[in-house]
Design a protein around this motif. Structure first.
Motif, PDB file in Angstrom:
ATOM      1  N   TYR A 151      20.027   4.018  -4.804  1.00 23.13           N
ATOM      2  CA  TYR A 151      20.640   5.111  -4.181  1.00 23.13           C
ATOM      3  C   TYR A 151      19.999   6.365  -4.213  1.00 23.13           C
ATOM      4  O   TYR A 151      20.085   7.085  -3.255  1.00 23.13           O
ATOM      5  CB  TYR A 151      22.258   5.217  -4.581  1.00 23.13           C
ATOM      6  CG  TYR A 151      23.192   4.115  -4.333  1.00 23.13           C
ATOM      7  CD1 TYR A 151      22.801   2.895  -3.512  1.00 23.13           C
ATOM      8  CD2 TYR A 151      24.010   3.767  -5.001  1.00 23.13           C
ATOM      9  CE1 TYR A 151      23.699   1.728  -3.261  1.00 23.13           C
ATOM     10  CE2 TYR A 151      24.769   2.569  -5.249  1.00 23.13           C
ATOM     11  CZ  TYR A 151      24.627   1.798  -4.220  1.00 23.13           C
ATOM     12  OH  TYR A 151      25.359   0.617  -4.124  1.00 23.13           O
ATOM     13  N   CYS A 152      19.606   6.706  -5.285  1.00 22.83           N
ATOM     14  CA  CYS A 152      19.106   8.000  -5.680  1.00 22.83           C
ATOM     15  C   CYS A 152      17.810   8.479  -5.031  1.00 22.83           C
ATOM     16  O   CYS A 152      17.282   9.443  -4.727  1.00 22.83           O
ATOM     17  CB  CYS A 152      18.878   8.242  -7.392  1.00 22.83           C
ATOM     18  SG  CYS A 152      20.510   8.193  -7.782  1.00 22.83           S
ATOM     19  N   ASN A 153      17.134   7.319  -4.562  1.00 23.46           N
ATOM     20  CA  ASN A 153      15.737   7.492  -3.687  1.00 23.46           C
ATOM     21  C   ASN A 153      15.892   7.736  -2.296  1.00 23.46           C
ATOM     22  O   ASN A 153      15.199   8.324  -1.540  1.00 23.46           O
ATOM     23  CB  ASN A 153      14.990   6.010  -3.955  1.00 23.46           C
ATOM     24  CG  ASN A 153      14.474   5.739  -5.128  1.00 23.46           C
ATOM     25  OD1 ASN A 153      14.046   6.763  -6.046  1.00 23.46           O
ATOM     26  ND2 ASN A 153      14.399   4.481  -5.436  1.00 23.46           N
ATOM     27  N   TYR A 154      17.010   7.782  -1.974  1.00 20.49           N
ATOM     28  CA  TYR A 154      17.472   7.651  -0.394  1.00 20.49           C
ATOM     29  C   TYR A 154      18.196   8.922  -0.103  1.00 20.49           C
ATOM     30  O   TYR A 154      18.360   9.271   0.957  1.00 20.49           O
ATOM     31  CB  TYR A 154      17.959   6.409   0.153  1.00 20.49           C
ATOM     32  CG  TYR A 154      17.044   5.361  -0.103  1.00 20.49           C
ATOM     33  CD1 TYR A 154      15.821   5.260   0.857  1.00 20.49           C
ATOM     34  CD2 TYR A 154      17.549   4.224  -1.082  1.00 20.49           C
ATOM     35  CE1 TYR A 154      15.087   4.332   0.433  1.00 20.49           C
ATOM     36  CE2 TYR A 154      16.320   3.328  -0.903  1.00 20.49           C
ATOM     37  CZ  TYR A 154      15.351   3.309  -0.283  1.00 20.49           C
ATOM     38  OH  TYR A 154      14.358   2.199  -0.697  1.00 20.49           O
ATOM     39  N   THR A 155      19.011   9.689  -1.116  1.00 19.19           N
ATOM     40  CA  THR A 155      19.842  10.511  -0.674  1.00 19.19           C
ATOM     41  C   THR A 155      20.225  11.349  -1.870  1.00 19.19           C
ATOM     42  O   THR A 155      19.978  10.891  -2.952  1.00 19.19           O
ATOM     43  CB  THR A 155      21.438   9.810  -0.118  1.00 19.19           C
ATOM     44  OG1 THR A 155      22.199  10.920   0.059  1.00 19.19           O
ATOM     45  CG2 THR A 155      21.818   9.055  -1.080  1.00 19.19           C
ATOM     46  N   SER A 156      20.791  12.330  -1.629  1.00 20.93           N
ATOM     47  CA  SER A 156      21.298  13.552  -2.845  1.00 20.93           C
ATOM     48  C   SER A 156      22.800  12.734  -3.046  1.00 20.93           C
ATOM     49  O   SER A 156      23.837  13.116  -2.670  1.00 20.93           O
ATOM     50  CB  SER A 156      21.518  14.855  -2.532  1.00 20.93           C
ATOM     51  OG  SER A 156      20.401  15.222  -2.212  1.00 20.93           O
ATOM     52  N   TYR A 157      22.491  11.571  -3.970  1.00 26.17           N
ATOM     53  CA  TYR A 157      23.901  10.615  -3.980  1.00 26.17           C
ATOM     54  C   TYR A 157      25.178  11.229  -4.467  1.00 26.17           C
ATOM     55  O   TYR A 157      26.222  11.025  -4.006  1.00 26.17           O
ATOM     56  CB  TYR A 157      23.408   9.629  -4.982  1.00 26.17           C
ATOM     57  CG  TYR A 157      24.562   8.555  -5.299  1.00 26.17           C
ATOM     58  CD1 TYR A 157      24.863   7.738  -4.166  1.00 26.17           C
ATOM     59  CD2 TYR A 157      25.548   8.395  -6.279  1.00 26.17           C
ATOM     60  CE1 TYR A 157      25.872   6.760  -4.367  1.00 26.17           C
ATOM     61  CE2 TYR A 157      26.576   7.651  -6.223  1.00 26.17           C
ATOM     62  CZ  TYR A 157      26.580   6.720  -5.375  1.00 26.17           C
ATOM     63  OH  TYR A 157      27.629   5.682  -5.597  1.00 26.17           O
ATOM     64  N   TRP A 158      25.093  12.427  -5.430  1.00 23.08           N
ATOM     65  CA  TRP A 158      26.286  12.905  -5.703  1.00 23.08           C
ATOM     66  C   TRP A 158      26.632  14.253  -5.162  1.00 23.08           C
ATOM     67  O   TRP A 158      27.641  14.632  -5.173  1.00 23.08           O
ATOM     68  CB  TRP A 158      26.425  13.239  -7.450  1.00 23.08           C
ATOM     69  CG  TRP A 158      26.531  11.874  -8.024  1.00 23.08           C
ATOM     70  CD1 TRP A 158      27.602  11.107  -8.101  1.00 23.08           C
ATOM     71  CD2 TRP A 158      25.416  11.091  -8.824  1.00 23.08           C
ATOM     72  NE1 TRP A 158      27.236  10.111  -8.831  1.00 23.08           N
ATOM     73  CE2 TRP A 158      25.974   9.923  -9.107  1.00 23.08           C
ATOM     74  CE3 TRP A 158      24.189  11.162  -8.849  1.00 23.08           C
ATOM     75  CZ2 TRP A 158      25.125   9.071  -9.797  1.00 23.08           C
ATOM     76  CZ3 TRP A 158      23.227  10.479  -9.290  1.00 23.08           C
ATOM     77  CH2 TRP A 158      23.927   9.392  -9.923  1.00 23.08           C
ATOM     78  N   GLY A 159      25.690  14.810  -4.351  1.00 26.62           N
ATOM     79  CA  GLY A 159      26.116  15.946  -3.806  1.00 26.62           C
ATOM     80  C   GLY A 159      25.850  17.264  -4.801  1.00 26.62           C
ATOM     81  O   GLY A 159      25.719  17.029  -5.750  1.00 26.62           O
ATOM     82  N   SER A 160      25.943  18.559  -4.257  1.00 26.08           N
ATOM     83  CA  SER A 160      26.007  19.666  -5.251  1.00 26.08           C
ATOM     84  C   SER A 160      27.274  19.948  -5.927  1.00 26.08           C
ATOM     85  O   SER A 160      27.213  20.768  -6.890  1.00 26.08           O
ATOM     86  CB  SER A 160      25.438  20.656  -4.515  1.00 26.08           C
ATOM     87  OG  SER A 160      26.264  21.062  -3.523  1.00 26.08           O
ATOM     88  N   SER A 161      28.492  19.710  -5.289  1.00 24.30           N
ATOM     89  CA  SER A 161      29.493  19.724  -6.004  1.00 24.30           C
ATOM     90  C   SER A 161      29.694  19.116  -7.455  1.00 24.30           C
ATOM     91  O   SER A 161      29.714  17.951  -7.668  1.00 24.30           O
ATOM     92  CB  SER A 161      30.769  19.393  -5.226  1.00 24.30           C
ATOM     93  OG  SER A 161      32.242  19.722  -5.723  1.00 24.30           O
TER      94      SER A 161
END
Length: 168
Positions: A151-161
């Motif tokens: 998942y971490c290869n395709y998106t900022s999985y957890w966001g900045s919050s």
């Protein structure tokens, strides 16, 4: 405000204009809830290269118990790092100007951190999108057996919050 805080809540703002009001209110509500539960919260707003409308809105609508710092980094990560460098809290919580916190977010993250003494970055489990079509997205913990690191290869999985010890 005391020179020491349990948590510094850092809201980074750029050019969101009046739309930032919802984020400001969610930060204030979360801070008030945590303070009612015994924590000392520092609210720190980082205005990073704001346009005139955004700067005016923030400076006229933010309560006096929030500290406002205007900088010219032009980069979200640099703006957050600047906030950490001037924060007074033992813990840091980040909020972007297009995001919202639940009222109990700071308190729940603090309690989770107290229960688990590892150096950990805490993220919300649920993300609610309110632009366009809107969405609700549940995020798995990295220790959840169903979590897939890809998942971490395709998106900022957890966001900045996020929430974590200043030490991190």
């Amino acid at each position: 405000m005391s020179s020491k805080a349990d948590i510094t809540a850092i809201l980074t703002i750029h050019r969101e204009g009046w739309m930032v009001n919802s984020s400001i209110l969610s930060m204030q509500r979360a801070a008030q809830y945590a303070e009612k539960n015994g924590l000392v919260i520092e609210m720190l707003i980082i205005l990073d290269k704001p346009d005139a409308i955004t700067e005016e809105f923030v400076t006229t609508n933010v309560s006096s118990d929030a500290r406002i710092e205007c900088i010219s980094k032009g980069d979200a990560a640099d703006a957050r790092n600047h906030g950490v460098s001037i924060a007074r809290g033992d813990f840091i919580a980040f909020l972007d100007a297009d995001d919202l916190w639940c009222t109990n977010w700071l308190m729940r993250a603090f309690r989770a951190n107290q229960a688990d003494k590892r150096l950990t970055i805490w993220h919300p489990e649920v993300y609610l999108g309110f632009e366009g079509e809107g969405y609700i997205d549940f995020r798995r913990d990295i220790e959840d057996p169903g979590f897939n690191l890809i998942y971490c290869n395709y998106t900022s999985y957890w966001g900045s919050s996020s929430f974590g010890s200043r030490e991190i």
